[in-house]
Design an enzyme around this catalytic site. Structure first.
Site, PDB file in Angstrom:
ATOM      1  N   VAL A  14      11.520   3.308   6.035  1.00  0.00           N
ATOM      2  CA  VAL A  14      11.967   2.318   5.487  1.00  0.00           C
ATOM      3  C   VAL A  14      11.791   2.680   3.649  1.00  0.00           C
ATOM      4  O   VAL A  14      11.134   3.326   3.464  1.00  0.00           O
ATOM      5  CB  VAL A  14      11.309   0.975   5.482  1.00  0.00           C
ATOM      6  CG1 VAL A  14       9.748   0.982   4.846  1.00  0.00           C
ATOM      7  CG2 VAL A  14      11.949  -0.312   5.063  1.00  0.00           C
ATOM      8  N   SER A  15      12.918   2.432   3.182  1.00  0.00           N
ATOM      9  CA  SER A  15      13.083   2.341   1.746  1.00  0.00           C
ATOM     10  C   SER A  15      12.461   1.270   1.023  1.00  0.00           C
ATOM     11  O   SER A  15      12.646  -0.093   1.559  1.00  0.00           O
ATOM     12  CB  SER A  15      14.553   2.761   1.260  1.00  0.00           C
ATOM     13  OG  SER A  15      15.242   1.782   1.279  1.00  0.00           O
ATOM     14  N   THR A  16      12.430   1.209  -0.311  1.00  0.00           N
ATOM     15  CA  THR A  16      11.848   0.120  -0.756  1.00  0.00           C
ATOM     16  C   THR A  16      12.893  -1.137  -0.992  1.00  0.00           C
ATOM     17  O   THR A  16      12.501  -2.063  -0.537  1.00  0.00           O
ATOM     18  CB  THR A  16      11.339   0.373  -2.341  1.00  0.00           C
ATOM     19  OG1 THR A  16      10.271   1.529  -2.269  1.00  0.00           O
ATOM     20  CG2 THR A  16      10.833  -0.744  -2.955  1.00  0.00           C
TER      21      THR A  16
END
Length: 216
Positions: A14-16
């Site tokens: 997951v990216s921020t």
């Protein structure tokens, strides 16, 4: 391809930005992957994490570790929450399918898309998902280019604001008198031998800001 799967490896990413927008947390992905392995009777050896990484390429620590596991045939199947967790690019998807998973007898399963590459139908469906993921990315890039082009045509500033300037209501740069005064004071203090810490305390700004404005 293995007909008797025992060793499963999960992969989560997951990216921020994605986590904030979509709520697909690392923990949520791990929970679904664990449940899938349990339901299938597979031994979930480990779950590999890539937290804060984009899916635009495979240059991620976790992805590299996963590929290494597959090449060493230390897993029978890889489980992801969703295909775009492992890659958003069609060419990378097919590389993984053909050169990594298929070549080393490793299955590939998506929890939410409910298919696996041990069947012909599953592999065909995976290809379709990859095509649409790439299309979505291309459309986003196209809209971004159009928006930036519109800003350029209208003379709006694109990028980081230079020190001592601010953006007006029309999206154009203009001088910020107070900021320019602060920059002049910071430069004068530096010329007089003050440290960046001292400048920071004197002007009430972070040390990183003091360094940036002195070198602006």
């Amino acid at each position: 391809m293995n007909t008797h799967i025992t060793r499963a490896v999960g992969y989560v990413r997951v990216s921020t930005e994605e986590q904030a927008r979509e709520g697909i947390s690392i923990e949520a992905q791990e929970g679904r992957i664990t449940a899938q392995a349990t339901a299938k009777g597979w031994n979930l050896v480990k779950i590999i994490r890539d937290a804060g990484y984009s899916g635009k390429n495979l240059n991620r620590p976790g992805a590299k570790a996963l590929l290494d596991i597959c090449r060493k045939t230390e897993a029978d199947v890889v489980i992801v929450y969703k295909v775009d967790r492992i890659t958003r690019k069609q060419k990378d998807l097919w590389y993984l399918l053909e050169e990594i998973f298929e070549a080393n007898g490793v299955g590939f399963v998506s929890v939410t898309e409910a298919f696996d590459t041990t069947t012909a139908a599953g592999k065909a469906f995976l290809g379709m998902i990859g095509v649409f993921a790439q299309l979505e990315r291309d459309l986003v890039s196209e809209r971004t280019r159009e928006a930036l082009g519109h800003k350029r045509i209208n003379g709006e500033w694109i990028g980081r604001k230079p020190a001592g300037f601010r953006m007006n209501e029309g999206g154009r740069l203009e001088e910020d008198p107070e900021a320019l005064k602060m920059i002049a004071r910071a430069k004068r203090l530096r010329r007089d031998g003050a440290s960046f810490r001292a400048i920071s305390r004197s002007l009430g700004i972070p040390k990183t800001t003091a360094y940036r404005v002195v070198n602006a």
